[in-house]
Scaffold this motif. Structure first.
Motif, PDB file in Angstrom:
ATOM      1  N   VAL A   1      61.355  53.988 117.163  1.00 30.50           N
ATOM      2  CA  VAL A   1      62.502  54.265 118.023  1.00 30.50           C
ATOM      3  C   VAL A   1      62.203  53.700 119.411  1.00 30.50           C
ATOM      4  O   VAL A   1      61.169  53.989 119.992  1.00 30.50           O
ATOM      5  CB  VAL A   1      62.825  55.775 118.089  1.00 30.50           C
ATOM      6  CG1 VAL A   1      63.350  56.285 116.766  1.00 30.50           C
ATOM      7  CG2 VAL A   1      61.645  56.601 118.529  1.00 30.50           C
ATOM      8  N   ASP A   2      63.102  52.868 119.895  1.00 31.50           N
ATOM      9  CA  ASP A   2      62.872  52.254 121.198  1.00 31.50           C
ATOM     10  C   ASP A   2      62.877  53.286 122.317  1.00 31.50           C
ATOM     11  O   ASP A   2      62.244  53.086 123.349  1.00 31.50           O
ATOM     12  CB  ASP A   2      63.906  51.166 121.477  1.00 31.50           C
ATOM     13  CG  ASP A   2      63.674  49.925 120.633  1.00 31.50           C
ATOM     14  OD1 ASP A   2      62.563  49.748 120.105  1.00 31.50           O
ATOM     15  OD2 ASP A   2      64.620  49.123 120.506  1.00 31.50           O
ATOM     16  N   SER A   3      63.584  54.377 122.123  1.00 36.72           N
ATOM     17  CA  SER A   3      63.644  55.440 123.116  1.00 36.72           C
ATOM     18  C   SER A   3      63.354  56.775 122.439  1.00 36.72           C
ATOM     19  O   SER A   3      63.883  57.056 121.361  1.00 36.72           O
ATOM     20  CB  SER A   3      65.032  55.493 123.752  1.00 36.72           C
ATOM     21  OG  SER A   3      65.168  56.650 124.554  1.00 36.72           O
ATOM     22  N   ALA A   4      62.561  57.616 123.088  1.00 42.05           N
ATOM     23  CA  ALA A   4      62.285  58.942 122.545  1.00 42.05           C
ATOM     24  C   ALA A   4      63.560  59.764 122.431  1.00 42.05           C
ATOM     25  O   ALA A   4      63.609  60.723 121.661  1.00 42.05           O
ATOM     26  CB  ALA A   4      61.250  59.654 123.414  1.00 42.05           C
TER      27      ALA A   4
ATOM     28  N   VAL B   1      56.851  56.309 116.365  1.00 39.87           N
ATOM     29  CA  VAL B   1      56.385  55.314 117.333  1.00 39.87           C
ATOM     30  C   VAL B   1      57.552  55.022 118.265  1.00 39.87           C
ATOM     31  O   VAL B   1      58.593  54.547 117.814  1.00 39.87           O
ATOM     32  CB  VAL B   1      55.915  54.020 116.632  1.00 39.87           C
ATOM     33  CG1 VAL B   1      55.463  52.990 117.666  1.00 39.87           C
ATOM     34  CG2 VAL B   1      54.814  54.308 115.626  1.00 39.87           C
ATOM     35  N   THR B   2      57.376  55.356 119.544  1.00 44.82           N
ATOM     36  CA  THR B   2      58.438  55.114 120.513  1.00 44.82           C
ATOM     37  C   THR B   2      58.055  53.970 121.446  1.00 44.82           C
ATOM     38  O   THR B   2      56.885  53.631 121.584  1.00 44.82           O
ATOM     39  CB  THR B   2      58.732  56.356 121.384  1.00 44.82           C
ATOM     40  OG1 THR B   2      57.747  56.465 122.407  1.00 44.82           O
ATOM     41  CG2 THR B   2      58.789  57.633 120.557  1.00 44.82           C
ATOM     42  N   GLY B   3      59.058  53.430 122.095  1.00 39.95           N
ATOM     43  CA  GLY B   3      58.826  52.465 123.161  1.00 39.95           C
ATOM     44  C   GLY B   3      58.857  53.143 124.512  1.00 39.95           C
ATOM     45  O   GLY B   3      58.677  52.510 125.540  1.00 39.95           O
ATOM     46  N   SER B   4      59.105  54.450 124.507  1.00 47.29           N
ATOM     47  CA  SER B   4      59.245  55.218 125.748  1.00 47.29           C
ATOM     48  C   SER B   4      57.915  55.448 126.446  1.00 47.29           C
ATOM     49  O   SER B   4      56.862  55.470 125.805  1.00 47.29           O
ATOM     50  CB  SER B   4      59.861  56.593 125.459  1.00 47.29           C
ATOM     51  OG  SER B   4      61.215  56.478 125.105  1.00 47.29           O
ATOM     52  N   HIS B   5      57.999  55.705 127.744  1.00 47.99           N
ATOM     53  CA  HIS B   5      56.821  56.101 128.512  1.00 47.99           C
ATOM     54  C   HIS B   5      56.370  57.475 128.026  1.00 47.99           C
ATOM     55  O   HIS B   5      57.154  58.241 127.453  1.00 47.99           O
ATOM     56  CB  HIS B   5      57.117  56.130 130.010  1.00 47.99           C
ATOM     57  CG  HIS B   5      58.169  57.129 130.392  1.00 47.99           C
ATOM     58  ND1 HIS B   5      57.898  58.472 130.532  1.00 47.99           N
ATOM     59  CD2 HIS B   5      59.487  56.978 130.645  1.00 47.99           C
ATOM     60  CE1 HIS B   5      58.993  59.113 130.857  1.00 47.99           C
ATOM     61  NE2 HIS B   5      59.987  58.218 130.937  1.00 47.99           N
TER      62      HIS B   5
ATOM     63  N   ALA C   1      52.899  61.276 117.385  1.00 47.58           N
ATOM     64  CA  ALA C   1      53.828  60.692 118.348  1.00 47.58           C
ATOM     65  C   ALA C   1      53.102  59.614 119.140  1.00 47.58           C
ATOM     66  O   ALA C   1      51.962  59.803 119.559  1.00 47.58           O
ATOM     67  CB  ALA C   1      54.361  61.761 119.290  1.00 47.58           C
ATOM     68  N   VAL C   2      53.780  58.480 119.329  1.00 46.84           N
ATOM     69  CA  VAL C   2      53.207  57.345 120.051  1.00 46.84           C
ATOM     70  C   VAL C   2      54.137  56.984 121.207  1.00 46.84           C
ATOM     71  O   VAL C   2      55.357  56.888 121.024  1.00 46.84           O
ATOM     72  CB  VAL C   2      53.043  56.114 119.125  1.00 46.84           C
ATOM     73  CG1 VAL C   2      52.477  54.925 119.902  1.00 46.84           C
ATOM     74  CG2 VAL C   2      52.187  56.451 117.918  1.00 46.84           C
ATOM     75  N   PHE C   3      53.536  56.765 122.377  1.00 44.92           N
ATOM     76  CA  PHE C   3      54.274  56.396 123.578  1.00 44.92           C
ATOM     77  C   PHE C   3      53.594  55.212 124.254  1.00 44.92           C
ATOM     78  O   PHE C   3      52.491  54.836 123.890  1.00 44.92           O
ATOM     79  CB  PHE C   3      54.317  57.577 124.567  1.00 44.92           C
ATOM     80  CG  PHE C   3      54.935  58.810 123.987  1.00 44.92           C
ATOM     81  CD1 PHE C   3      56.303  58.976 123.973  1.00 44.92           C
ATOM     82  CD2 PHE C   3      54.141  59.801 123.433  1.00 44.92           C
ATOM     83  CE1 PHE C   3      56.883  60.109 123.417  1.00 44.92           C
ATOM     84  CE2 PHE C   3      54.696  60.939 122.875  1.00 44.92           C
ATOM     85  CZ  PHE C   3      56.078  61.092 122.870  1.00 44.92           C
ATOM     86  N   ASN C   4      54.261  54.657 125.273  1.00 45.43           N
ATOM     87  CA  ASN C   4      53.678  53.620 126.110  1.00 45.43           C
ATOM     88  C   ASN C   4      53.106  54.303 127.343  1.00 45.43           C
ATOM     89  O   ASN C   4      53.756  55.187 127.913  1.00 45.43           O
ATOM     90  CB  ASN C   4      54.751  52.598 126.501  1.00 45.43           C
ATOM     91  CG  ASN C   4      54.185  51.373 127.154  1.00 45.43           C
ATOM     92  OD1 ASN C   4      53.572  51.463 128.212  1.00 45.43           O
ATOM     93  ND2 ASN C   4      54.401  50.222 126.546  1.00 45.43           N
TER      94      ASN C   4
ATOM     95  N   GLY D   1      59.798  50.263 126.074  1.00 47.37           N
ATOM     96  CA  GLY D   1      61.155  50.264 125.528  1.00 47.37           C
ATOM     97  C   GLY D   1      61.291  49.523 124.212  1.00 47.37           C
ATOM     98  O   GLY D   1      62.396  49.366 123.704  1.00 47.37           O
ATOM     99  N   ASP D   2      60.188  49.087 123.630  1.00 47.89           N
ATOM    100  CA  ASP D   2      60.223  48.297 122.392  1.00 47.89           C
ATOM    101  C   ASP D   2      59.200  48.866 121.407  1.00 47.89           C
ATOM    102  O   ASP D   2      58.013  48.547 121.470  1.00 47.89           O
ATOM    103  CB  ASP D   2      59.916  46.845 122.724  1.00 47.89           C
ATOM    104  CG  ASP D   2      60.068  45.895 121.550  1.00 47.89           C
ATOM    105  OD1 ASP D   2      60.058  46.352 120.382  1.00 47.89           O
ATOM    106  OD2 ASP D   2      60.168  44.678 121.798  1.00 47.89           O
TER     107      ASP D   2
END
Length: 149
Positions: free
Chosen positions: A32-35, A48-52, A71-74, A109-110
């Motif tokens: 998901v590009d955004s949480a 897996v998110t692209g979110s901070h 859960a995975v974040f940037n 975001g990706d």
């Protein structure tokens, strides 16, 4: 001169990876590009998110909208007082393993970028117990950590 024309619309995406992408016998993986796109249907999945990884509004209840397997974040560059990874300890209190990938390894975001090129930069204790270590490629770690015995 000012630019002319219009840019193509950029939409946030959400997709479940095919079973071949996950560890054999492990949980499904959703990108998901955004949480904000996480939902209750993601309970038990690797998200897996692209979110901070910053905690929204400082509210631990808003760290993730599902009881995920991971859960995975940037890390978004971490920031002052570790602000870019404050979701990780909040998720630890819920027993959810959580990691962040380095902002220099994956686009913010990706989610696909995090999955394909992300390198671990931070992990909460629940993720450390699964063998997470700084510098590990995300996808390789997930495949090893979640492989069914």
């Amino acid at each position: 001169p000012l630019p002319t024309g219009t840019l193509p619309a950029m939409e946030e995406t959400r997709r479940v990876l095919p079973p071949s992408a996950a560890a054999p016998g492990g949980p499904e993986i959703v990108l998901v590009d955004s949480a904000s796109l996480v939902s209750s249907e993601d309970t038990g999945r690797i998200v897996v998110t692209g979110s901070h990884g910053g905690l929204v509004g400082g509210d631990p209840a808003r760290a993730l909208k599902a009881e995920a397997a991971l859960a995975v974040f940037n890390d978004a560059g971490i920031g002052a007082d570790e602000a870019g990874v404050t979701r990780l300890p909040a998720l630890e209190t819920r027993g959810i393993p959580a990691v962040a990938v380095a902002h220099v390894s994956a686009r913010i975001g990706d989610a696909a970028s995090a999955w394909e090129r992300g390198v671990l930069s931070r992990a909460n204790p629940a993720a450390l117990a699964l063998g997470a270590e700084t510098g590990m490629p995300l996808a390789a770690w997930i495949r090893g950590a979640f492989q069914a015995n």
